[in-house]
Motif scaffolding. Structure first.
Motif, mmCIF file in Angstrom:
data_model
loop_
_atom_site.group_PDB
_atom_site.id
_atom_site.type_symbol
_atom_site.label_atom_id
_atom_site.label_comp_id
_atom_site.label_asym_id
_atom_site.label_seq_id
_atom_site.Cartn_x
_atom_site.Cartn_y
_atom_site.Cartn_z
ATOM 1 N N ALA A 192 0.835 -1.218 0.000
ATOM 2 C CA ALA A 192 0.000 0.000 0.000
ATOM 3 C C ALA A 192 0.866 1.263 0.000
ATOM 4 N N ASP A 193 2.168 1.084 -0.074
ATOM 5 C CA ASP A 193 3.109 2.202 -0.064
ATOM 6 C C ASP A 193 2.961 3.056 1.195
ATOM 7 N N GLN A 194 2.695 2.374 2.319
ATOM 8 C CA GLN A 194 2.658 3.090 3.599
ATOM 9 C C GLN A 194 3.986 2.892 4.317
ATOM 10 N N ARG A 195 4.175 3.601 5.422
ATOM 11 C CA ARG A 195 5.454 3.546 6.127
ATOM 12 C C ARG A 195 5.478 2.452 7.192
ATOM 13 N N VAL A 196 6.638 1.804 7.277
ATOM 14 C CA VAL A 196 6.886 0.866 8.371
ATOM 15 C C VAL A 196 7.491 1.698 9.497
ATOM 16 N N GLU A 197 6.989 1.522 10.713
ATOM 17 C CA GLU A 197 7.496 2.300 11.848
ATOM 18 C C GLU A 197 8.235 1.373 12.829
ATOM 19 N N PRO A 198 9.062 1.960 13.727
ATOM 20 C CA PRO A 198 9.876 1.115 14.618
ATOM 21 C C PRO A 198 9.054 0.118 15.440
ATOM 22 N N ARG A 199 7.813 0.479 15.782
ATOM 23 C CA ARG A 199 6.994 -0.426 16.621
ATOM 24 C C ARG A 199 6.490 -1.641 15.825
ATOM 25 N N ASP A 200 6.545 -1.571 14.500
ATOM 26 C CA ASP A 200 5.967 -2.625 13.664
ATOM 27 C C ASP A 200 6.894 -3.829 13.552
ATOM 28 N N TRP A 201 6.285 -4.989 13.351
ATOM 29 C CA TRP A 201 7.082 -6.172 13.036
ATOM 30 C C TRP A 201 7.704 -5.989 11.655
ATOM 31 N N MET A 202 8.932 -6.444 11.490
ATOM 32 C CA MET A 202 9.554 -6.388 10.151
ATOM 33 C C MET A 202 10.459 -7.603 9.985
ATOM 34 N N PRO A 203 10.630 -8.075 8.747
ATOM 35 C CA PRO A 203 11.532 -9.222 8.567
ATOM 36 C C PRO A 203 12.946 -8.839 8.988
ATOM 37 N N GLU A 204 13.646 -9.818 9.532
ATOM 38 C CA GLU A 204 15.004 -9.560 10.009
ATOM 39 C C GLU A 204 15.907 -9.039 8.882
ATOM 40 N N ALA A 205 15.722 -9.566 7.665
ATOM 41 C CA ALA A 205 16.585 -9.138 6.543
ATOM 42 C C ALA A 205 16.293 -7.684 6.157
ATOM 43 N N TYR A 206 15.036 -7.254 6.295
ATOM 44 C CA TYR A 206 14.667 -5.848 6.021
ATOM 45 C C TYR A 206 15.374 -4.949 7.043
ATOM 46 N N ARG A 207 15.324 -5.358 8.304
ATOM 47 C CA ARG A 207 15.971 -4.574 9.374
ATOM 48 C C ARG A 207 17.480 -4.491 9.131
ATOM 49 N N ARG A 208 18.086 -5.612 8.761
ATOM 50 C CA ARG A 208 19.544 -5.636 8.535
ATOM 51 C C ARG A 208 19.936 -4.770 7.332
ATOM 52 N N THR A 209 19.118 -4.826 6.287
ATOM 53 C CA THR A 209 19.421 -4.009 5.100
ATOM 54 C C THR A 209 19.353 -2.524 5.442
ATOM 55 N N LEU A 210 18.325 -2.166 6.221
ATOM 56 C CA LEU A 210 18.210 -0.754 6.608
ATOM 57 C C LEU A 210 19.385 -0.317 7.473
ATOM 58 N N ILE A 211 19.758 -1.167 8.412
ATOM 59 C CA ILE A 211 20.889 -0.805 9.287
ATOM 60 C C ILE A 211 22.138 -0.611 8.419
ATOM 61 N N ARG A 212 22.356 -1.510 7.487
ATOM 62 C CA ARG A 212 23.535 -1.422 6.606
ATOM 63 C C ARG A 212 23.512 -0.100 5.835
ATOM 64 N N GLN A 213 22.398 0.191 5.193
ATOM 65 C CA GLN A 213 22.346 1.393 4.353
ATOM 66 C C GLN A 213 22.376 2.680 5.194
ATOM 67 N N ILE A 214 21.583 2.709 6.275
ATOM 68 C CA ILE A 214 21.523 3.953 7.068
ATOM 69 C C ILE A 214 22.864 4.196 7.763
ATOM 70 N N ALA A 215 23.493 3.126 8.264
ATOM 71 C CA ALA A 215 24.793 3.298 8.923
ATOM 72 C C ALA A 215 25.831 3.802 7.922
ATOM 73 N N GLN A 216 25.864 3.210 6.740
ATOM 74 C CA GLN A 216 26.812 3.676 5.702
ATOM 75 C C GLN A 216 26.554 5.128 5.344
ATOM 76 N N HIS A 217 25.288 5.460 5.299
ATOM 77 C CA HIS A 217 24.918 6.827 4.946
ATOM 78 C C HIS A 217 25.374 7.801 6.056
ATOM 79 N N ALA A 218 25.105 7.415 7.311
ATOM 80 C CA ALA A 218 25.531 8.261 8.446
ATOM 81 C C ALA A 218 27.053 8.414 8.450
ATOM 82 N N HIS A 219 27.765 7.304 8.264
ATOM 83 C CA HIS A 219 29.233 7.362 8.257
ATOM 84 C C HIS A 219 29.718 8.287 7.122
ATOM 85 N N SER A 220 29.031 8.245 5.989
ATOM 86 C CA SER A 220 29.445 9.084 4.851
ATOM 87 C C SER A 220 29.337 10.565 5.204
ATOM 88 N N GLU A 221 28.262 10.908 5.900
ATOM 89 C CA GLU A 221 28.089 12.314 6.280
ATOM 90 C C GLU A 221 29.219 12.751 7.214
#
Ligand code: BYC
Length: 312
Positions: free
Chosen positions: A14-43
């Motif tokens: 439905a193109d809605q947002r997943v929020e921290p309180r929501d259940w999410m697949p472990e691989a989705y969480r890991r991918t986000l951590i990888r990308q957001i951490a790399q992005h933060a480190h880049s800044e």
């Protein structure tokens, strides 16, 4: 678990947002951590090449603009570490991984800044590429990342404009200044194209990230958009890109362009770029020098907690 998974799939569909309180697949969480951490480190690492010129800015005006920009990058890093923390990782842990070379940051910051023209070219091309890549991330399926990106993109637009304005001043200056701009563009063009990541047929994460609505466009789509956007801007500045294959393709209504040196890209992200060792060593030193601030903040928080406990 099936019910949770169905709920997650429905949110994405439905193109809605997943929020921290929501259940999410472990691989989705890991991918986000990888990308957001790399992005933060880049800044955070991205502050170094530009910070190199703060003490040598050619005027008070240029110095205050550059200071503001570099401070903004620190702020972006903080928003992004905060977004990563909503996924259950700790900022301290991510910083350790960065300085131990276990997490990446953008390849672009492993190139040195050799002249003041680089400040303008970084603003124009590097922040320009960042905007191209990051505007779609404002619609990322993970709420905290998407919201952080909205603010970051607004500030990146100012960064891009200040770079272009500096270059306009330089190209309207002396022959030597025009040469400096062209020389800097020659060095930064290919690394800017590499910021979008490997070609689509060599991008292991793209397909899944697009299915999850983390990425909205492929690496090559965004790279093409950036090339098409940059060509008229280069023309207005009177500079050229160091690519003999760069030409308008009437049929595709887009520019054809040459292949970046992907071996160089691989070497840079594997840690062998011109400034990798220097960047990470500097970050490690800054982290170690800041240990007393973290200790003091922890001691203060503990004291406050103890006072509250006595009062309760
Ligand atoms: N540099 O499957 P792929 C800024 C890695 S900050 C280094 O396509 P993905 C600014 C990739 O991580 C700019 N590594 O990956 C700040 C993966 O390795 P791992 C930072 C790269 O994630 C201060 C492998 O290659 N922007 O703008 O689907 C001053 C395969 O790639 C790079 C962001 O971080 C690279 N260029 O797509 C001025 C934006 N490219 O993790 C400006 C957010 C790829 O599997 N990130 N790799 O070991 C993204 O949009 C995506 O992560 C990327 C890569 C498009 C970068």
């Amino acid at each position: 678990m099936d019910e949770f998974e169905a709920q997650f799939d429905a949110t994405i569909a439905a193109d809605q947002r997943v929020e921290p309180r929501d259940w999410m697949p472990e691989a989705y969480r890991r991918t986000l951590i990888r990308q957001i951490a790399q992005h933060a480190h880049s800044e955070i690492i991205g502050m170094q090449p530009e910070g190199n010129w703060i003490l040598r800015a050619p005027s008070l005006r240029r110095k205050s603009i550059l200071l503001a920009k570099v401070q903004d990058e620190a702020g972006h890093g903080m928003y992004l570490y905060a977004a990563a923390e909503t996924l259950g990782v700790d900022r301290e842990e991510l910083t350790e991984k960065l300085i131990d070379g276990k997490q990446k940051y953008s390849s672009i910051f492993n190139y040195p800044t050799l002249s003041y023209a680089d400040i303008g070219v970084i603003g124009w091309l590097v922040d320009g590429a960042a905007i191209c890549n990051q505007v779609p991330l404002c619609r990322c399926s993970y709420g905290p990342y998407a919201r952080a990106m909205i603010r970051i993109c607004k500030e990146e637009s100012f960064h891009q404009r200040q770079g272009y304005e500096l270059l306009l001043a330089m190209v309207n200056g002396t022959d030597r200044q025009r040469e400096m701009v062209q020389e800097s563009v020659n060095r930064f063009w290919w690394p800017s194209l590499m910021m979008f990541g490997p070609p689509d047929d060599d991008s292991p994460n793209s397909a899944q990230s697009m299915e999850w609505g983390i990425k909205r466009h492929t690496n090559d789509e965004l790279r093409q958009r950036f090339v098409d956007m940059s060509v008229p801007q280069a023309k207005a500045l009177g500079v050229t890109f160091p690519d003999p294959e760069l030409v308008w393709n009437e049929e595709r209504q887009a520019h054809d362009y040459g292949e970046p040196d992907w071996d160089e890209f691989k070497a840079v992200i594997a840690g062998s770029g011109p400034a990798n060792a220097q960047r990470v060593a500097h970050r490690r030193r800054a982290h170690e020098n800041g240990a007393w601030v973290r200790e003091a903040a922890r001691a203060y928080a503990e004291k406050q907690d103890a006072r509250k406990a006595v009062a309760a």
